[in-house]
Design a protein around this motif. Structure first.
Motif, PDB file in Angstrom:
ATOM      1  N   ASN A 272       0.835  -1.203   0.000  1.00  0.00           N
ATOM      2  CA  ASN A 272       0.000   0.000   0.000  1.00  0.00           C
ATOM      3  C   ASN A 272       0.874   1.259   0.000  1.00  0.00           C
ATOM      4  N   PRO A 273       1.462   1.591  -1.181  1.00  0.00           N
ATOM      5  CA  PRO A 273       2.265   2.810  -1.263  1.00  0.00           C
ATOM      6  C   PRO A 273       1.396   4.047  -1.445  1.00  0.00           C
ATOM      7  N   GLY A 274       1.755   5.112  -0.757  1.00  0.00           N
ATOM      8  CA  GLY A 274       1.110   6.398  -0.933  1.00  0.00           C
ATOM      9  C   GLY A 274       2.137   7.417  -1.377  1.00  0.00           C
ATOM     10  N   ALA A 275       1.959   7.970  -2.587  1.00  0.00           N
ATOM     11  CA  ALA A 275       2.903   8.934  -3.145  1.00  0.00           C
ATOM     12  C   ALA A 275       4.300   8.312  -3.180  1.00  0.00           C
ATOM     13  N   ASN A 318      -0.550  -8.222  -3.442  1.00  0.00           N
ATOM     14  CA  ASN A 318      -1.766  -7.467  -3.753  1.00  0.00           C
ATOM     15  C   ASN A 318      -1.445  -5.984  -3.636  1.00  0.00           C
ATOM     16  N   LEU A 319      -1.630  -5.237  -4.707  1.00  0.00           N
ATOM     17  CA  LEU A 319      -1.265  -3.824  -4.741  1.00  0.00           C
ATOM     18  C   LEU A 319      -2.491  -2.927  -4.642  1.00  0.00           C
ATOM     19  N   ILE A 320      -2.445  -2.002  -3.672  1.00  0.00           N
ATOM     20  CA  ILE A 320      -3.425  -0.921  -3.633  1.00  0.00           C
ATOM     21  C   ILE A 320      -2.654   0.370  -3.383  1.00  0.00           C
ATOM     22  N   ALA A 321      -2.520   1.164  -4.426  1.00  0.00           N
ATOM     23  CA  ALA A 321      -1.758   2.408  -4.365  1.00  0.00           C
ATOM     24  C   ALA A 321      -2.690   3.572  -4.054  1.00  0.00           C
ATOM     25  N   TYR A 322      -2.100   4.649  -3.535  1.00  0.00           N
ATOM     26  CA  TYR A 322      -2.876   5.857  -3.239  1.00  0.00           C
ATOM     27  C   TYR A 322      -2.126   7.078  -3.743  1.00  0.00           C
ATOM     28  N   SER A 323      -2.879   8.036  -4.286  1.00  0.00           N
ATOM     29  CA  SER A 323      -2.344   9.354  -4.621  1.00  0.00           C
ATOM     30  C   SER A 323      -3.402  10.403  -4.362  1.00  0.00           C
ATOM     31  N   TYR A 349      -6.201   1.231  -7.318  1.00  0.00           N
ATOM     32  CA  TYR A 349      -5.608   2.572  -7.258  1.00  0.00           C
ATOM     33  C   TYR A 349      -6.666   3.540  -6.724  1.00  0.00           C
ATOM     34  N   VAL A 350      -6.395   4.091  -5.566  1.00  0.00           N
ATOM     35  CA  VAL A 350      -7.327   5.007  -4.913  1.00  0.00           C
ATOM     36  C   VAL A 350      -6.813   6.438  -5.066  1.00  0.00           C
ATOM     37  N   ILE A 351      -7.677   7.331  -5.536  1.00  0.00           N
ATOM     38  CA  ILE A 351      -7.316   8.740  -5.724  1.00  0.00           C
ATOM     39  C   ILE A 351      -8.107   9.577  -4.724  1.00  0.00           C
ATOM     40  N   GLY A 352      -7.386  10.337  -3.891  1.00  0.00           N
ATOM     41  CA  GLY A 352      -8.045  11.214  -2.935  1.00  0.00           C
ATOM     42  C   GLY A 352      -8.570  12.470  -3.609  1.00  0.00           C
ATOM     43  N   LYS A 353      -9.860  12.606  -3.681  1.00  0.00           N
ATOM     44  CA  LYS A 353     -10.477  13.718  -4.406  1.00  0.00           C
ATOM     45  C   LYS A 353     -10.053  15.059  -3.823  1.00  0.00           C
TER      46      LYS A 353
END
Length: 678
Positions: A272-275, A318-323, A349-353
């Protein structure tokens, strides 16, 4: 007078006491960033009180060494607090005047722990667990002794709400959280944060580990080792489910997650990488022009940590990325996700609105829910493997390890699967010359004495060749297309996991610096050796927050040769150990010339720097005249903290050293797979 021309005893005393700050002014580079930066002055009376408290605690702790049989097990949890304050005092690392009070709190806590340990307290209770505080997550800090340099390194632990001591015996899910960059987040700020803040995520029924990572290097090199050593130390205290261990982080920590995910994919049930950056050239904007010559050698070195060449390995987790939607660092994750799509690697891939460099609560809930779902499905080791490596530094994918490559920096791939019903191991390789299989965690193979191995379409029976639990074997390519089972001793002198270069790899395991007892034969070379030794000492103590272990060549012991990588400074006459092994290494150096790769260089103006298997112990490196090869130029960004020299280089010592290289590079290169000069 040259430092090494002083009487031997005086020289050693001076050498061991040197603790020079990193310079800010470097010729041709302007003013460079100091890392960590200089601190602020605190009142003299507070400094004196802290120093006296440190001395008193160290004395009390030392007195327990012979009185407590399990002293090595519990003492790091006390020493880690004392060392944090001691380093701040000796390296001027108070960044706010209020941190003097934080230091006092840590020393008071060390005092409490010491008294508790003397009274018999151990385990989680010693580091602060309290049954009365179970209504909230509990923040604890602990310490472990690093295998690299024997320094005590810190880490934080967050126990979930309602955690009991009985739960410590039941295998729990573990989330490893990698922190973001903080130039001033040295030991005191890190420990205080870990004692007072639960962190970004505190999932139910999940322990969260916060490695220190040697302060500020994106969890690479020694910082990478720090992650795994902190995990191992935590496992002494609580039971961890290795099949439900994830890697998570944000910003610099996100870069660390990308790195550890593609290089150790089978270790994590989820990533779970963020940026966080994923390469050097693009992140730094160096696609058109680099601050150093971009040749074939350093292009290969970039493959060590750049993520995209390794992206296919993400199919093993299992990859779930965030930006954040408007985060400038989003481009890095976008590029990895695009590569995953191209390679048909599953991902979320989750994008923070509307978010910048921050994780928003709605995204946080989505990510937590997805990880909880994956954790519920993770119960055993993966049966299928699809793993690619560019270096044997990163060679393991669960039950299979690549033990030899046709050529480093050219991708080697292994695709493998298990037919548990028929007891068959299926493997297909590209660019691989040796591999080992370890099926101890695969229940269906646990008691087998032999298995049917189908390797690149050819089948034969291989036998269990190890006394360890489960089935293990090692096979090697004998001729193109032909393989045979062998013993580990049959591999001979060859690059293998943990002994494959480049130079920086030597500082990821136990090492000791070996100083010469005589001066080098040429003045310019001698001055360069002195400078580089002192530079390495300062760099290791400040940037890597480590202990610098030194021995004189005449005092080197058989145990040190057996256990340590030897980092030898000097030429082949001034350093007696180098003189002893000179005839057994592929670099020659006398009073007239340095010879390597068939070329001669004037010895009065050049010096070699290289790593090579120690002739007296081929299981450990011999490194000559080099510390870490990334210099002050890397201080401005973790993406610049990369290996800057390969296996060997010949340096022009008459060129002023700068922030990028230790001298002018006359020639450089890699040894081949059998440690011969190409």
């Amino acid at each position: 007078m040259s430092l090494l021309r002083l009487p031997t005893l005086l020289f050693i005393v001076l050498a061991l006491s040197l603790n020079l700050p990193l310079g800010l002014e470097v010729q041709g580079q302007g003013t460079l960033k100091k890392l960590p930066p200089a601190g602020v002055d605190i009142p003299a009376n507070e400094r004196e009180a802290l120093a006296a408290h440190v001395k008193s605690l160290r004395g009390k702790l030392a007195a327990q060494a012979e009185q407590s049989p399990d002293f090595p097990q519990w003492s790091p949890d006390v020493e880690v607090l004392i060392r944090a304050v001691d380093l701040a005092l000796t390296q001027n690392l108070f960044f706010k005047k209020s941190q003097a009070n934080d230091a006092k709190k840590l020393l008071d806590l060390a005092d409490q722990r010491l008294k508790a340990a003397i009274s018999g307290e151990r385990g989680l209770k010693l580091i602060g667990y309290s049954a009365s505080k179970r209504d909230q997550p509990q923040m604890l800090v602990a310490g472990y002794v690093s295998k690299i340099d024997h320094s005590v390194q810190p880490y934080g632990v967050v126990l979930p709400r309602d955690f009991t001591l009985a739960d410590a015996k039941q295998a729990s899910r573990l989330d490893v959280w990698l922190h973001g960059r903080g130039d001033t987040k040295t030991e005191i700020p890190f420990l205080m944060e870990r004692l007072t803040k639960p962190g970004q995520y505190t999932p139910d029924e999940t322990i969260v580990l916060h490695p220190f990572g040697r302060h500020c290097n994106a969890f690479k090199f020694a910082g990478e080792v720090d992650v795994f050593e902190a995990m191992d130390d935590l496992k002494r205290r609580v039971a961890i489910d290795r099949h439900r261990t994830s890697i998570r982080g944000f910003s610099m920590g996100g870069a660390g997650v990308w790195h550890l995910s593609v290089h150790y994919p089978a270790t994590w049930f989820a990533s779970n990488p963020g940026a966080g950056f994923v390469d050097t050239l693009v992140y730094q904007g160096w696609q058109d022009k680099t601050p150093f010559p971009l040749n074939a050698t350093n292009r290969k070195l970039l493959h060590l940590y750049d993520v995209l060449p390794w992206a296919a390995n993400l199919r093993n987790t299992n990859l779930i990325a965030y930006s954040g939607e408007i985060d400038k660092q989003r481009k890095a994750a976008d590029r990895v996700v695009a590569k995953c799509k191209e390679l048909n690697v599953p991902y979320e891939y989750v994008i923070g609105k509307g978010m910048g460099h921050k994780i928003d609560p709605p995204s946080q809930k989505i990510i937590d829910a997805q990880l909880a779902q994956w954790a519920g499905q993770a119960s055993q080791a993966a049966r299928d493997i699809d793993f690619t490596t560019y270096s044997l530094r990163y060679a393991n994918a669960g039950w299979l390890t690549i033990e030899g490559m046709q050529e480093h920096w050219t991708p080697a791939n292994v695709k493998a699967s298990l037919d548990t019903k028929n007891g068959v191991v299926n493997v297909a390789t590209t660019g691989v010359t040796a591999l080992s299989i370890d099926l101890k965690e695969i229940n269906e193979f646990a008691s087998r004495g032999e298995v049917r191995l189908v390797l690149n379409g050819k089948a034969w029976i291989v036998e269990d060749d190890d006394e360890a639990q489960g089935f293990q074997c090692l096979v090697r390519q004998t001729t193109p297309g032909q393989w045979a089972q062998i013993n580990p001793s049959d591999l001979g002198l060859a690059k293998r996991p943990g002994l494959q270069g480049p130079i920086d790899d030597a500082f990821c395991d136990k090492f000791i610096v070996v100083l010469p007892s005589k001066p080098a034969q040429h003045g310019d070379v001698q001055r360069w050796i002195e400078r580089e030794y002192k530079y390495f000492q300062s760099r290791w103590q400040r940037l890597m927050r480590g202990k610098f272990n030194v021995v004189r060549d005449v005092d080197l012991t058989p145990a040190q040769i057996e256990q340590c990588h030897l980092i030898c400074f000097g030429d082949f006459t001034s350093n007696l150990y180098l003189a002893k092994v000179a005839s057994q290494i592929p670099v020659s150096w006398d009073d007239k010339s340095v010879k390597v790769a068939g070329t001669q260089y004037e010895a009065s103006e050049h010096a070699p720097a290289f790593c090579y298997p120690n002739p007296a112990n081929p299981n450990r490196y011999l490194v000559v005249n080099s510390g870490m090869t990334f210099r002050e130029f890397s201080n401005t960004s973790n993406s610049r903290q990369i290996a800057m020299l390969p296996d060997w280089a010949v340096l022009d010592v008459t060129e002023t050293n700068d922030a990028i290289y230790a001298g002018g590079i006359a020639e450089q290169g890699f040894f081949d797979e059998n440690w011969k000069v190409k």
